[in-house]
Design a protein around this motif. Structure first.
Motif, mmCIF file in Angstrom:
data_model
loop_
_atom_site.group_PDB
_atom_site.id
_atom_site.type_symbol
_atom_site.label_atom_id
_atom_site.label_comp_id
_atom_site.label_asym_id
_atom_site.label_seq_id
_atom_site.Cartn_x
_atom_site.Cartn_y
_atom_site.Cartn_z
ATOM 1 N N TRP A 130 0.827 -1.216 0.000
ATOM 2 C CA TRP A 130 0.000 0.000 0.000
ATOM 3 C C TRP A 130 0.860 1.265 0.000
ATOM 4 N N LYS A 131 2.042 1.162 0.578
ATOM 5 C CA LYS A 131 2.911 2.353 0.575
ATOM 6 C C LYS A 131 3.294 2.732 -0.845
ATOM 7 N N ARG A 132 3.354 1.736 -1.702
ATOM 8 C CA ARG A 132 3.681 2.025 -3.095
ATOM 9 C C ARG A 132 2.525 2.737 -3.817
ATOM 10 N N LYS A 133 1.325 2.666 -3.215
ATOM 11 C CA LYS A 133 0.158 3.315 -3.839
ATOM 12 C C LYS A 133 -0.142 4.662 -3.192
ATOM 13 N N ASP A 134 0.751 5.120 -2.350
ATOM 14 C CA ASP A 134 0.566 6.357 -1.589
ATOM 15 C C ASP A 134 0.076 7.531 -2.445
ATOM 16 N N GLY A 135 -0.971 8.183 -1.981
ATOM 17 C CA GLY A 135 -1.567 9.293 -2.730
ATOM 18 C C GLY A 135 -0.668 10.511 -2.828
ATOM 19 N N LEU A 136 0.098 10.775 -1.781
ATOM 20 C CA LEU A 136 1.001 11.937 -1.775
ATOM 21 C C LEU A 136 2.084 11.750 -2.849
ATOM 22 N N LEU A 137 2.669 10.563 -2.814
ATOM 23 C CA LEU A 137 3.726 10.235 -3.764
ATOM 24 C C LEU A 137 3.198 10.257 -5.201
ATOM 25 N N ARG A 138 1.982 9.749 -5.334
ATOM 26 C CA ARG A 138 1.378 9.649 -6.672
ATOM 27 C C ARG A 138 1.152 11.044 -7.266
ATOM 28 N N LEU A 139 0.652 11.953 -6.435
ATOM 29 C CA LEU A 139 0.409 13.317 -6.923
ATOM 30 C C LEU A 139 1.739 14.013 -7.217
ATOM 31 N N LYS A 140 2.729 13.740 -6.362
ATOM 32 C CA LYS A 140 4.054 14.337 -6.590
ATOM 33 C C LYS A 140 4.592 13.903 -7.965
ATOM 34 N N LYS A 141 4.469 12.600 -8.230
ATOM 35 C CA LYS A 141 4.974 12.097 -9.520
ATOM 36 C C LYS A 141 4.192 12.707 -10.684
ATOM 37 N N TYR A 142 2.908 12.912 -10.484
ATOM 38 C CA TYR A 142 2.096 13.511 -11.547
ATOM 39 C C TYR A 142 2.525 14.958 -11.801
ATOM 40 N N LEU A 143 2.804 15.687 -10.737
ATOM 41 C CA LEU A 143 3.252 17.077 -10.891
ATOM 42 C C LEU A 143 4.608 17.115 -11.598
ATOM 43 N N GLU A 144 5.444 16.127 -11.294
ATOM 44 C CA GLU A 144 6.740 16.034 -11.981
ATOM 45 C C GLU A 144 6.522 15.729 -13.468
ATOM 46 N N TYR A 145 5.599 14.832 -13.713
ATOM 47 C CA TYR A 145 5.250 14.458 -15.093
ATOM 48 C C TYR A 145 4.741 15.680 -15.866
ATOM 49 N N LEU A 146 3.994 16.563 -15.158
ATOM 50 C CA LEU A 146 3.483 17.781 -15.801
ATOM 51 C C LEU A 146 4.576 18.842 -15.953
ATOM 52 N N GLY A 147 5.719 18.574 -15.310
ATOM 53 C CA GLY A 147 6.850 19.490 -15.421
ATOM 54 C C GLY A 147 6.736 20.704 -14.494
ATOM 55 N N ILE A 148 5.920 20.600 -13.442
ATOM 56 C CA ILE A 148 5.756 21.759 -12.555
ATOM 57 C C ILE A 148 6.294 21.491 -11.143
ATOM 58 N N TRP A 149 7.010 20.387 -10.953
ATOM 59 C CA TRP A 149 7.545 20.070 -9.624
ATOM 60 C C TRP A 149 8.804 19.242 -9.788
ATOM 61 N N ASN A 150 9.698 19.329 -8.828
ATOM 62 C CA ASN A 150 10.875 18.454 -8.872
ATOM 63 C C ASN A 150 11.379 18.182 -7.455
ATOM 64 N N GLU A 151 12.356 17.299 -7.355
ATOM 65 C CA GLU A 151 12.861 16.839 -6.059
ATOM 66 C C GLU A 151 13.395 18.004 -5.219
ATOM 67 N N GLU A 152 14.052 18.924 -5.919
ATOM 68 C CA GLU A 152 14.657 20.056 -5.218
ATOM 69 C C GLU A 152 13.584 20.909 -4.527
ATOM 70 N N LYS A 153 12.541 21.232 -5.294
ATOM 71 C CA LYS A 153 11.434 22.020 -4.748
ATOM 72 C C LYS A 153 10.784 21.265 -3.585
ATOM 73 N N ASP A 154 10.710 19.952 -3.754
ATOM 74 C CA ASP A 154 10.065 19.127 -2.734
ATOM 75 C C ASP A 154 10.855 19.158 -1.423
ATOM 76 N N GLU A 155 12.160 18.992 -1.551
ATOM 77 C CA GLU A 155 13.027 19.013 -0.369
ATOM 78 C C GLU A 155 12.932 20.355 0.341
ATOM 79 N N PHE A 156 12.925 21.413 -0.457
ATOM 80 C CA PHE A 156 12.849 22.762 0.089
ATOM 81 C C PHE A 156 11.543 22.953 0.860
ATOM 82 N N LEU A 157 10.457 22.554 0.232
ATOM 83 C CA LEU A 157 9.139 22.708 0.882
ATOM 84 C C LEU A 157 9.062 21.885 2.174
#
Ligand code: TPP
Length: 371
Positions: free
Chosen positions: A293-320
């Motif tokens: 179930w951890k692999r289906k995590d909603g937070l992670l899933r949305l993060k990956k989608y935002l990355e896919y859309l090109g509006i988020w990245n690991e650096e921004k995530d770490e900062f936030l």
């Protein structure tokens, strides 16, 4: 399941979703096709992340002995946050204990949420409730009663008031799948359907009612299908998909407001931590299941989608994350300085007019404390 337009059917056997477990769209669409802007998705993600960090801090506070009990939202934040976003400002919320860390979405201050968890005087309820039972009148957030499912008929009564007063509002009532095995749920669904009330019952199906798995809780195919018996519509969605959760809740909220009828939503998800800080989940569920179930995590899933859309990245995530962590540490430090409520607060503001026997009890306590 694919959705090309936003025409969805109630009572499906599979949950609706728009994103796969890797956060990739299941078919070719842009968020704008569903009226979702990229700014909106970013806001949603930031609020889900904030909720997760509040939750993490809740557990830390228990370990540090600064809170005596904690009930978590970890793993199921997406269901709560995305559905709360579907409401208008004047709409009403009947939360349940797991909803509490997400209530900043409705205007609760993070300081107030921690004051409630830590039982300080600045808790809107002045420590009169156990942690996880937050409410605030000016934010239209009701206070939960402890019996499982009790919020549903209370919310149904409030929906009746909304209809009677011809107000343009809806109420959403949250509960776990365990709450649908209680009479409270059935009375609420029955009367809300018979009287045509603007009520959304939002069931966060995290698979367990403490140690009882969903399959031992109910023999029905899905939770959503239970609405059928009452002449209402029930939608089964992937509660770890922020997009579908928001869109389906919005659709139900709009229709409930317009046509004054109830809806049942079942959001399938999972809780990552034990039921509460007093529970040991190793006794009733496997670590493999948890990892799956951890692999289906909603937070992670949305993060990956935002990355896919090109509006988020690991650096921004770490900062936030660092920013949130610092903010929460400061808030907790401040809340710790606030004194505990006065013993007097136990007796007053429970009823509009404090009954004589509570006054007497308080005077007795006061005498004892002074003597
Ligand atoms: C009427 C009643 N029975 C038992 C309890 C003890 N209890 C508290 S939470 C809970 C489990 C509820 O499970 P569910 O509704 O699925 O929500 P979850 O905690 O899994 O999110 C139980 C049995 C209670 N509070 N009220």
């Amino acid at each position: 399941m694919e959705i090309r337009t936003f025409e969805i059917e109630p009572f499906t056997k599979e949950p609706y979703r728009l994103l796969d477990e890797e956060g990739k769209p299941l078919f070719d669409f842009e968020p704008e096709d569903f009226g979702l802007s990229k700014e909106f998705l970013l806001r949603l993600y930031k609020d889900i992340l904030l909720t997760r960090e509040i939750d993490r801090m809740g557990w830390i506070l228990v370990r540090q002995g600064k809170a005596y009990f904690y009930i978590s939202i970890g793993g199921q934040e997406t269901s709560h946050v995305a559905s709360l976003y579907a409401l208008e400002k004047d709409d009403l919320v009947m939360p349940f204990y797991r909803t509490v860390p997400s209530l900043h979405v409705r205007g609760a201050k993070v300081e107030e949420i921690f004051a409630q968890i830590m039982g300080r005087a600045s808790d809107p309820l002045k420590g009169r409730q156990m942690p996880g039972h937050f409410g605030k009148k000016d934010l239209n957030i009701f206070v939960l009663g402890s019996p499982v499912g009790l919020g549903h008929p209370v919310a149904m009564g409030i929906a009746m008031g909304i209809k009677y007063k011809k107000e343009n509002k809806v109420i959403i009532s949250y509960g776990g799948e365990g709450s649908t095995s209680e009479g409270h749920f059935h009375s609420a669904m029955n009367f809300a359907s018979v009287f045509g009330l603007p009520l959304i019952i939002f069931i966060v199906n995290n698979q367990y009612a403490i140690s009882v798995p969903r399959v031992k809780q109910t023999a029905s195919e899905t939770i959503a299908i239970k609405a059928k018996a009452y002449g209402a519509e029930g939608y089964y969605i992937d509660g770890n998909d922020a997009l579908i959760t928001y869109l389906v809740t919005k659709k139900c909220v709009n229709e409930a407001r317009l046509n004054k009828r109830p809806f049942l939503i079942e959001a399938e998800t999972y809780r990552f931590d034990p039921h509460s800080s007093a529970d040991d989940d190793k006794k009733y569920r496997s670590r493999e299941e948890l990892e799956m179930w951890k692999r289906k995590d909603g937070l992670l899933r949305l993060k990956k989608y935002l990355e896919y859309l090109g509006i988020w990245n690991e650096e921004k995530d770490e900062f936030l994350k660092r920013e949130i962590e610092e903010k929460l540490n400061k808030i907790v430090e401040e809340v710790e300085k606030i004194p505990f409520p006065e013993p007097r607060d136990m007796f007053y503001e429970v009823y509009v007019k404090t009954p004589w026997y509570l006054e007497e009890e308080y005077l007795e306590l006061k005498k004892e404390m002074e003597g």
